[in-house]
Design a protein around this motif. Structure first.
Motif, PDB file in Angstrom:
ATOM      1  N   GLN A   1      45.057  18.660  40.139  1.00 55.14           N
ATOM      2  CA  GLN A   1      44.972  17.254  39.700  1.00 55.14           C
ATOM      3  C   GLN A   1      46.348  16.498  40.190  1.00 55.14           C
ATOM      4  O   GLN A   1      46.184  15.224  40.674  1.00 55.14           O
ATOM      5  N   GLN A   2      47.618  17.269  40.698  1.00 59.49           N
ATOM      6  CA  GLN A   2      48.636  16.573  41.136  1.00 59.49           C
ATOM      7  C   GLN A   2      48.221  15.973  42.738  1.00 59.49           C
ATOM      8  O   GLN A   2      48.609  15.112  43.224  1.00 59.49           O
ATOM      9  N   LEU A   3      47.617  17.023  43.434  1.00 57.46           N
ATOM     10  CA  LEU A   3      47.274  16.640  44.704  1.00 57.46           C
ATOM     11  C   LEU A   3      45.907  16.015  44.899  1.00 57.46           C
ATOM     12  O   LEU A   3      45.608  15.694  46.077  1.00 57.46           O
ATOM     13  N   GLN A   4      45.338  15.795  43.929  1.00 59.63           N
ATOM     14  CA  GLN A   4      43.919  15.126  43.954  1.00 59.63           C
ATOM     15  C   GLN A   4      42.966  15.851  44.784  1.00 59.63           C
ATOM     16  O   GLN A   4      42.177  15.492  45.881  1.00 59.63           O
ATOM     17  N   ARG A   5      42.921  17.216  44.694  1.00 61.47           N
ATOM     18  CA  ARG A   5      41.782  17.989  45.376  1.00 61.47           C
ATOM     19  C   ARG A   5      41.176  18.581  44.438  1.00 61.47           C
ATOM     20  O   ARG A   5      41.253  19.118  43.205  1.00 61.47           O
ATOM     21  N   PRO A   6      40.051  19.058  44.779  1.00 59.49           N
ATOM     22  CA  PRO A   6      38.863  19.958  43.848  1.00 59.49           C
ATOM     23  C   PRO A   6      39.675  21.411  43.668  1.00 59.49           C
ATOM     24  O   PRO A   6      40.303  21.724  44.326  1.00 59.49           O
ATOM     25  N   PHE A   7      39.388  21.797  42.348  1.00 64.28           N
ATOM     26  CA  PHE A   7      39.735  23.119  41.873  1.00 64.28           C
ATOM     27  C   PHE A   7      38.643  23.969  41.653  1.00 64.28           C
ATOM     28  O   PHE A   7      37.583  23.519  40.904  1.00 64.28           O
ATOM     29  N   TYR A   8      38.624  25.443  41.928  1.00 63.68           N
ATOM     30  CA  TYR A   8      37.635  26.231  41.837  1.00 63.68           C
ATOM     31  C   TYR A   8      38.427  27.450  41.181  1.00 63.68           C
ATOM     32  O   TYR A   8      39.300  28.099  41.755  1.00 63.68           O
ATOM     33  N   ASP A   9      37.840  27.847  40.046  1.00 66.52           N
ATOM     34  CA  ASP A   9      38.134  29.390  39.470  1.00 66.52           C
ATOM     35  C   ASP A   9      37.113  30.103  39.812  1.00 66.52           C
ATOM     36  O   ASP A   9      35.935  30.165  39.703  1.00 66.52           O
ATOM     37  N   ALA A  10      37.716  31.046  40.954  1.00 68.60           N
ATOM     38  CA  ALA A  10      36.697  32.205  41.390  1.00 68.60           C
ATOM     39  C   ALA A  10      35.812  32.891  40.699  1.00 68.60           C
ATOM     40  O   ALA A  10      34.519  32.878  40.697  1.00 68.60           O
ATOM     41  N   ASP A  11      36.469  33.192  39.517  1.00 70.82           N
ATOM     42  CA  ASP A  11      35.683  33.860  38.320  1.00 70.82           C
ATOM     43  C   ASP A  11      34.345  33.180  37.846  1.00 70.82           C
ATOM     44  O   ASP A  11      33.431  33.527  37.666  1.00 70.82           O
ATOM     45  N   SER A  12      34.828  31.915  37.475  1.00 71.41           N
ATOM     46  CA  SER A  12      33.774  30.810  37.041  1.00 71.41           C
ATOM     47  C   SER A  12      32.748  30.620  37.926  1.00 71.41           C
ATOM     48  O   SER A  12      31.396  30.808  37.593  1.00 71.41           O
ATOM     49  N   VAL A  13      33.165  30.643  39.230  1.00 74.09           N
ATOM     50  CA  VAL A  13      31.972  30.228  40.336  1.00 74.09           C
ATOM     51  C   VAL A  13      31.302  31.599  40.510  1.00 74.09           C
ATOM     52  O   VAL A  13      30.171  31.619  40.748  1.00 74.09           O
ATOM     53  N   LEU A  14      31.907  32.788  40.507  1.00 72.37           N
ATOM     54  CA  LEU A  14      31.147  33.873  40.624  1.00 72.37           C
ATOM     55  C   LEU A  14      29.982  34.392  39.487  1.00 72.37           C
ATOM     56  O   LEU A  14      28.995  34.481  39.775  1.00 72.37           O
ATOM     57  N   GLU A  15      30.484  33.724  38.313  1.00 70.54           N
ATOM     58  CA  GLU A  15      29.318  33.912  37.374  1.00 70.54           C
ATOM     59  C   GLU A  15      28.377  33.223  37.282  1.00 70.54           C
ATOM     60  O   GLU A  15      27.189  33.241  37.316  1.00 70.54           O
ATOM     61  N   GLU A  16      28.669  31.788  37.621  1.00 67.60           N
ATOM     62  CA  GLU A  16      27.655  30.812  37.998  1.00 67.60           C
ATOM     63  C   GLU A  16      26.688  31.190  39.151  1.00 67.60           C
ATOM     64  O   GLU A  16      25.614  31.132  39.065  1.00 67.60           O
ATOM     65  N   ARG A  17      27.438  31.545  40.200  1.00 65.58           N
ATOM     66  CA  ARG A  17      26.430  31.855  41.353  1.00 65.58           C
ATOM     67  C   ARG A  17      25.541  33.249  41.260  1.00 65.58           C
ATOM     68  O   ARG A  17      24.690  33.488  41.584  1.00 65.58           O
ATOM     69  N   GLU A  18      26.258  34.251  40.628  1.00 62.54           N
ATOM     70  CA  GLU A  18      25.621  35.416  40.532  1.00 62.54           C
ATOM     71  C   GLU A  18      24.473  35.599  39.118  1.00 62.54           C
ATOM     72  O   GLU A  18      23.797  36.678  39.090  1.00 62.54           O
ATOM     73  N   GLY A  19      24.885  34.667  38.247  1.00 60.20           N
ATOM     74  CA  GLY A  19      23.841  34.475  37.033  1.00 60.20           C
ATOM     75  C   GLY A  19      24.165  35.485  36.133  1.00 60.20           C
ATOM     76  O   GLY A  19      23.180  35.834  35.142  1.00 60.20           O
ATOM     77  N   ARG A  20      25.387  36.016  36.174  1.00 58.57           N
ATOM     78  CA  ARG A  20      25.832  36.959  35.247  1.00 58.57           C
ATOM     79  C   ARG A  20      27.129  37.025  34.849  1.00 58.57           C
ATOM     80  O   ARG A  20      28.101  36.580  35.734  1.00 58.57           O
ATOM     81  N   SER A  21      27.631  37.606  33.806  1.00 62.04           N
ATOM     82  CA  SER A  21      29.196  37.455  33.465  1.00 62.04           C
ATOM     83  C   SER A  21      29.797  38.819  34.295  1.00 62.04           C
ATOM     84  O   SER A  21      29.065  39.531  34.457  1.00 62.04           O
ATOM     85  N   ILE A  22      30.924  38.470  34.249  1.00 64.10           N
ATOM     86  CA  ILE A  22      31.780  39.473  34.741  1.00 64.10           C
ATOM     87  C   ILE A  22      31.808  40.846  34.158  1.00 64.10           C
ATOM     88  O   ILE A  22      31.760  41.882  34.660  1.00 64.10           O
ATOM     89  N   LYS A  23      31.696  40.481  32.757  1.00 58.63           N
ATOM     90  CA  LYS A  23      31.619  41.970  31.730  1.00 58.63           C
ATOM     91  C   LYS A  23      30.278  42.620  32.299  1.00 58.63           C
ATOM     92  O   LYS A  23      30.191  43.859  32.302  1.00 58.63           O
ATOM     93  N   GLU A  24      29.164  41.809  32.334  1.00 58.39           N
ATOM     94  CA  GLU A  24      27.763  42.340  32.658  1.00 58.39           C
ATOM     95  C   GLU A  24      27.846  43.142  34.006  1.00 58.39           C
ATOM     96  O   GLU A  24      27.278  44.244  34.083  1.00 58.39           O
ATOM     97  N   LEU A  25      28.558  42.498  35.180  1.00 59.01           N
ATOM     98  CA  LEU A  25      28.730  42.974  36.367  1.00 59.01           C
ATOM     99  C   LEU A  25      29.539  44.324  36.279  1.00 59.01           C
ATOM    100  O   LEU A  25      29.324  45.501  36.934  1.00 59.01           O
ATOM    101  N   PHE A  26      30.670  44.312  35.405  1.00 60.32           N
ATOM    102  CA  PHE A  26      31.325  45.504  35.502  1.00 60.32           C
ATOM    103  C   PHE A  26      30.746  46.675  34.689  1.00 60.32           C
ATOM    104  O   PHE A  26      31.006  47.976  34.897  1.00 60.32           O
ATOM    105  N   ALA A  27      29.745  46.144  33.786  1.00 58.61           N
ATOM    106  CA  ALA A  27      28.955  47.213  33.032  1.00 58.61           C
ATOM    107  C   ALA A  27      28.166  48.027  33.899  1.00 58.61           C
ATOM    108  O   ALA A  27      27.882  49.168  33.607  1.00 58.61           O
ATOM    109  N   VAL A  28      27.881  47.224  35.090  1.00 63.71           N
ATOM    110  CA  VAL A  28      26.813  48.265  36.042  1.00 63.71           C
ATOM    111  C   VAL A  28      28.013  49.181  36.878  1.00 63.71           C
ATOM    112  O   VAL A  28      27.795  50.386  36.846  1.00 63.71           O
TER     113      VAL A  28
END
Length: 165
Positions: free
Chosen positions: A23-50
């Motif tokens: 926000q201060q730098l006026q740059r985009p922010f990405y939370d890698a865990d959220s991006v991962l879940e969105e791109r993989e179509g599964r939650s981290i918990k589901e991936l760890f379950a495998v």
């Protein structure tokens, strides 16, 4: 423009400070865990379950994707340092900043139930710290202390980015 990549323990402030910094730098922010879940179509918990390896493979795919972006603030997952390949990829796209927060401080703040690796309880944070602290110290370009007030850590991050830009 280089990315700013935040590494550190679960609960050290990567997402919270990352959002504020972006926000201060006026740059985009990405939370890698959220991006991962969105791109993989599964939650981290589901991936760890495998398996943890299944999750780590997904994490590396996410690192490759995020490294292709430009001028972003990226909050990584706490275990991203477990694969040297992830750090090598990130180093090509930006500056890696270790948010250093003591496990004693983390256990005061973190809801362990919401984090798969910490579900075993507070002792797990101390175990993870012992396991990973050497990796965080080896792989960072810069370190910012986050054991005091959040605002002080944010100001230290802003000064660092301005110095390095």
């Amino acid at each position: 423009m280089k990315n700013i990549i935040l590494i550190g323990m679960p609960g050290c402030g990567k997402s919270t400070l990352g959002k504020l910094l972006a926000q201060q730098l006026q740059r985009p922010f990405y939370d890698a865990d959220s991006v991962l879940e969105e791109r993989e179509g599964r939650s981290i918990k589901e991936l760890f379950a495998v398996s943890e390896e299944c999750f780590r493979d997904a994490e590396t795919r996410t690192v490759k994707y995020l490294s292709g972006l430009d001028g972003c603030v990226i909050a990584t997952g706490g275990g991203v340092v477990k694969r040297a390949e992830n750090i090598e990829i990130f180093k090509t796209s930006g500056m890696i900043v270790f948010l250093d927060r003591l496990p004693e401080k983390i256990v005061q703040d973190v809801d362990t139930a919401s984090r798969p690796l910490l579900a075993a309880g507070r002792q797990r944070i101390f175990d993870l710290y012992a396991e990973r602290i050497g990796l965080y110290r080896r792989y960072h370009d810069h370190s910012v202390d986050n054991n005091g007030e959040r605002e002080a850590a944010l100001q230290a991050l802003l000064e660092l980015v301005r110095r390095e830009s």
